[in-house]
Write a protein that holds these residues in place. Sequence first.
Motif, PDB file in Angstrom:
ATOM      1  N   UNK A 118     -16.243 -13.117  39.142  1.00 51.62           N
ATOM      2  CA  UNK A 118     -16.713 -14.178  40.041  1.00 51.62           C
ATOM      3  C   UNK A 118     -15.636 -15.227  40.294  1.00 51.62           C
TER       4      UNK A 118
ATOM      5  N   UNK B 231     -24.122 -18.697  49.469  1.00 54.03           N
ATOM      6  CA  UNK B 231     -24.901 -19.272  48.380  1.00 54.03           C
ATOM      7  C   UNK B 231     -24.443 -18.844  47.007  1.00 54.03           C
ATOM      8  N   UNK B 232     -23.660 -17.774  46.927  1.00 52.74           N
ATOM      9  CA  UNK B 232     -23.255 -17.238  45.619  1.00 52.74           C
ATOM     10  C   UNK B 232     -22.689 -18.320  44.701  1.00 52.74           C
TER      11      UNK B 232
ATOM     12  N   UNK C  98     -26.125 -20.599  40.572  1.00 53.43           N
ATOM     13  CA  UNK C  98     -24.666 -20.571  40.738  1.00 53.43           C
ATOM     14  C   UNK C  98     -23.981 -20.741  39.392  1.00 53.43           C
TER      15      UNK C  98
ATOM     16  N   UNK D  15     -23.945 -17.711  37.362  1.00 53.09           N
ATOM     17  CA  UNK D  15     -23.260 -16.539  37.902  1.00 53.09           C
ATOM     18  C   UNK D  15     -24.236 -15.490  38.413  1.00 53.09           C
TER      19      UNK D  15
ATOM     20  N   UNK E  92     -25.491 -13.875  41.171  1.00 55.92           N
ATOM     21  CA  UNK E  92     -25.127 -13.707  42.580  1.00 55.92           C
ATOM     22  C   UNK E  92     -26.359 -13.523  43.454  1.00 55.92           C
ATOM     23  N   UNK E  93     -27.200 -12.587  43.053  1.00 52.13           N
ATOM     24  CA  UNK E  93     -28.368 -12.295  43.876  1.00 52.13           C
ATOM     25  C   UNK E  93     -29.377 -13.438  43.862  1.00 52.13           C
TER      26      UNK E  93
ATOM     27  N   UNK F  85     -28.734 -16.665  43.436  1.00 52.83           N
ATOM     28  CA  UNK F  85     -28.232 -17.786  44.231  1.00 52.83           C
ATOM     29  C   UNK F  85     -28.356 -17.488  45.723  1.00 52.83           C
TER      30      UNK F  85
END
Lengths: 386, 386, 386, 386
Positions: free
Chosen positions: A103, A148-149, D322, D325, D327-328, D330
């Motif tokens: 990330x 948004x990640x 966030x 971490x 990802x999905x 967020x």
Amino acid sequence: MTELAAVKAALKTQAVETPSWAYGNSGTRFKVFAQQGVPRDPREKLDDAAKVHEFTGVAPTVALHIPWDTVDDYAALARHAEDRGLRLGTINSNTFQDDDYRLGSVCHPDAAVRRKAVDHLLECVDIMDATGSKALKLWFADGTNYPGQDDVRARQDRLAEALAEVYGRLGADQRMLLEYKLFEPAFYATDVPDWGTAYAHCLKLGPKARVVVDTGHHAPGTNIEFIVATLLREGKLGGFDFNSRFYADDDLMAGAADPFQLFRIMYEVVRGGGFTADVAFMLDQCHNVESKIPAIIRSVMNVQEATAKALLVDRSALADAQRAGDVLGANAVLMDAFDTDVRPLLREVREEMGLDADPMAAYARSGWAEKIVAERVGGEQAGWGA
Amino acid sequence: MTELAAVKAALKTQAVETPSWAYGNSGTRFKVFAQQGVPRDPREKLDDAAKVHEFTGVAPTVALHIPWDTVDDYAALARHAEDRGLRLGTINSNTFQDDDYRLGSVCHPDAAVRRKAVDHLLECVDIMDATGSKALKLWFADGTNYPGQDDVRARQDRLAEALAEVYGRLGADQRMLLEYKLFEPAFYATDVPDWGTAYAHCLKLGPKARVVVDTGHHAPGTNIEFIVATLLREGKLGGFDFNSRFYADDDLMAGAADPFQLFRIMYEVVRGGGFTADVAFMLDQCHNVESKIPAIIRSVMNVQEATAKALLVDRSALADAQRAGDVLGANAVLMDAFDTDVRPLLREVREEMGLDADPMAAYARSGWAEKIVAERVGGEQAGWGA
Amino acid sequence: MTELAAVKAALKTQAVETPSWAYGNSGTRFKVFAQQGVPRDPREKLDDAAKVHEFTGVAPTVALHIPWDTVDDYAALARHAEDRGLRLGTINSNTFQDDDYRLGSVCHPDAAVRRKAVDHLLECVDIMDATGSKALKLWFADGTNYPGQDDVRARQDRLAEALAEVYGRLGADQRMLLEYKLFEPAFYATDVPDWGTAYAHCLKLGPKARVVVDTGHHAPGTNIEFIVATLLREGKLGGFDFNSRFYADDDLMAGAADPFQLFRIMYEVVRGGGFTADVAFMLDQCHNVESKIPAIIRSVMNVQEATAKALLVDRSALADAQRAGDVLGANAVLMDAFDTDVRPLLREVREEMGLDADPMAAYARSGWAEKIVAERVGGEQAGWGA
Amino acid sequence: MTELAAVKAALKTQAVETPSWAYGNSGTRFKVFAQQGVPRDPREKLDDAAKVHEFTGVAPTVALHIPWDTVDDYAALARHAEDRGLRLGTINSNTFQDDDYRLGSVCHPDAAVRRKAVDHLLECVDIMDATGSKALKLWFADGTNYPGQDDVRARQDRLAEALAEVYGRLGADQRMLLEYKLFEPAFYATDVPDWGTAYAHCLKLGPKARVVVDTGHHAPGTNIEFIVATLLREGKLGGFDFNSRFYADDDLMAGAADPFQLFRIMYEVVRGGGFTADVAFMLDQCHNVESKIPAIIRSVMNVQEATAKALLVDRSALADAQRAGDVLGANAVLMDAFDTDVRPLLREVREEMGLDADPMAAYARSGWAEKIVAERVGGEQAGWGA
């Protein structure tokens, strides 16, 4: 000195840095096609780079990539280079291949990962001290794949903090080259996506920080020579990663996709006073389907030809036409230089430098290609380790 | 049946094929980040795919990629699928990962390499016979990196010859889906770069050959829904490889980058009569940084939402406004459907299908993610093998 | 005949058609900068075109645009051309400048507008009969600005119907050239946006219908020479509208933005047997800021230079390298021709044709520019009338 | 105040500036389609703008363009506005429509032309004094069409000099908004082509100079919201010219081409604290084929909807995901807001503001469209005068 003599003199002093990794295997996410004779360690990469310099005369330094070129004894590596007429050049960091960097690295949301990344960058400066390299080239793969990640703005804060710490570690004669890239491997937002972002950070860091322009790292339609002219005007152009592209970051041989663009870039370099040791001319390429050493020789020659044409522009006639608002006349002056076949001139330059006029043919005759295929058997070929 | 009931009925019959390779590891040329719990063989991929179907209800088939999913006994693999409520779907060939394919496969200048590639394609049809798959999906990485590297036109002749041989081998109820792609891994000229090329070949081959549209394979600014409408009008749309992109072939989750575009595509599918088993809705994605199974569930849901919105367009009002030349009125009819929040409708659809209204939450609660991390230890995780 | 003699002979037979409208004023939506001496009617445009042919020797025909070049007596206009050593060339229709065409012409939702547009096209064929022109060039501005604005697919049906009617009206030795364009003036969906769409229509129409490639009408990254090679292979390349672009349909002088691309295109023309009267080489440019006649002379020369380089490619050596899979060798053969300065060769060609070796200088000395500025006073300058 | 109440309150305070020129005729270089009822002078433009504000409640200011909106008495014009509930907004300069500006304005090689251009800009500040406008918006069409046409770097020097003089003339509460644009009308090099260039100039000028982001002025693939976040972080975001595009600077209605992008932009505005009077939300659009006043109402509504969704993002949940971490997770938080149908919320907001819930319908019922068609007969319709 006549004008032509001056052009020749300039061409003889040009230095194009070749990247150690271009001598190793590379490919796309679909396949890395291994080639025979590829180096298995940094020393063998230097051996190949020495051949490029031997036949072109203008590739005296080699960029290293850490950890791909990690060795126990950098002083020994530097001597290995010197023994072959080379010097170790820019140190390139790698903050994208450890699992921790999924990330991001210096922009990662987790402070521990950022710490690890910064420590790696600091280690690269240690290596610079050991090798005598004067420049740290920073390319960050950092970015996000999905809206948004992560917090795009907070990542800038983290980036600034990391850069500041590394900048503080630089020696008096060392500098930081910050590279930008539109996309890949990040597919939504890259943390240093354009020259403006790199420039803004370098401006805050100070005089040792400069922007490096990779010719394959822009959005379609971007006028790269404008960026070059602007960065030179701002005193912030650190150098180039030359390669060429038709679509994205294709990393083809410099000058292969759009030789006219490379000429225009070199013209702005010449016009802006950037044709000095201060602006680094580096290659950053991947020779996925073609033979690597000849591809690098050819790329160096392509840069030379673009440079020669840029040096041949009749700048006085150009300025006259520009001042007069003579659109076609001014364009014709530039095109006249581009349309010139500079290969005979470069053959002369090479002969005056004691080189073979035709580096490609001379390399082919040298037997090096056959030798490395025969000798470099066993071991693991160098590559990106992706 | 009321209009809403018809929409619901249509949504219940939709089938989205998931690709076996999306369950395995993937990445960019810079790095493949391995994830825990990733399948180690085709059976485990099917196990994961079964979860996607279990929670969405609309992912009953799984595309295989040969040789990534090569097994000794395809009938047994088909039974493994059936035992989990799945069927084996499209067979995807691979003519880009063998060292012989450095300069192409069916377009290679060397007839021996072309023979090898065609033999692989014929073997894929054998596998279709064994698995009961009805479609052979052909994506060719073939192309050149440098101008002059090969004869662009001769490569078309070779391509046509190869396609004709494979087409001749297809059974009565089998078909060939020909995919096009602008670039990557070829960086100068790709041999099937656009829908026009794929269409021209399919036209000559015959009715069993159709074009497949990968939503990430176009030049910037391409209007994909126009291509969809045109191919449907020509009776040549074979199906979709859904994914989304901001830049190149980013292979992000379908609907993640531009949900409005996905809606417009689905609208042309609905309008053009393509919402039938005849047009295959497939995913082709890479979940490089996000968890794979939830990402696939989410992608399937995104396709469903775009479909639901497309089905909700008031086509009668739209036609009236279009006929009247009412630009804003017609646009408003389309936007009205897009602006609708269809998630409640889809929750209802799922409940009527006996599913949990929220597939993401249901999957998260199921414990499958934890189970595969715990159990899939040792062995080699599936990936692209690049 | 030696190889060089053959190249020269080919260059002497080349014919580049110049467009009547390029002699008039043009601009962007922001401003049309009028220039002094610009023609005020079709006869004066022909007078200027005659100068281009006088000094280049390879621009014997002039394309007309209806209604911009509407006259009462086309036979008289043809004689005016003949008296100056010219012939009237392609007839270009205009279905985009009448208020009725706000929402399209042949694709308009209203049948009455479509009728009007088709009638105009039929009238253009009448004009072809009168002028002896052999080709009708169709560019449709048709398209939509907003999703939903009209039915994209129904518009294809309307287009097909209109084309069929016009095709049916063509005489035995007349043909239809269908042009495609990605965008502008339509901003959402253009009705003939790409070569695939134009090809599909031409295929159904029959042998008199061919595709014309405007080099400025593609999405970023499109490989135009691939399209050229493909259309030649299909027997469907009608000709070119040459110009150059950095961004969109910039309509700059041919060869000005990417001379290497123009060379690659001409190479595929030569390689594909398209260097015959059968494929029309036309210019379609706008000289918004530069002097028009010299810009057109320069463009013709740029096309000649690209052609000369393409003809100089050592095709035998190229084929050998391609067959051998020698990527760098094959590329080098192509680049060797491109890097050659062909201006001396073209000077010889011109002298052998009884022309001045330097068309730009000869035109400048001719006094024509001063003459038209002095004489063309009063009246309304020709332009697009937008 | 509940969270929803806060969102509503914010929406009620939003102000979207509409541009006077969007009420007049516009088109492409191919054709300007005149519409009935179009204003014939600045007062009539304000009359139309008043209707947009009357029905939306959030369009209280109108941008003027000089000289298109030149009047003898600006104080009277300001009163005309006030009488209709409006205020005069940003003053937009025009340095691209005089014949002198063929080769540029403030970057022109001729000092006399530069002087003329700067004088015009200074006159615009005089007008600001008279109208009470607080911002001068500078968009320069300056650039070159051909490589070599002018000295790219010298043009930057001229630009800097001009900007400095105008900056010095600004009053204490006035500011300068510098716009960038990739291309058009210049086709080789634009003098302010990207945010980096605008930023670098603004930085040197001082705190009153800020960058304005026109959403249609970027290269394909540019992440606009990244630029927004970066400029906010640097304190240099002056505002927006909203519109939408599929290809180039299409100037379609805001939110029409990519509503998800507009949402992402507005999210970065909200997240970066830019949702204040300090950042100007302006429209800059061309309604070439659709009715102008309803198109502007619709555009204002589209901006409102994007804003509402941005305000609805659960920022706390987003930050949690966030940081973790996820990802999905967020991405899902962001998409949840985007997928929400905010039209009911906006209808409530309007009713609470004493407005009709449906501005489009209310305008249609108002009879204004019919009235202006009937009354605005004779005279010359307003347009760009290109």
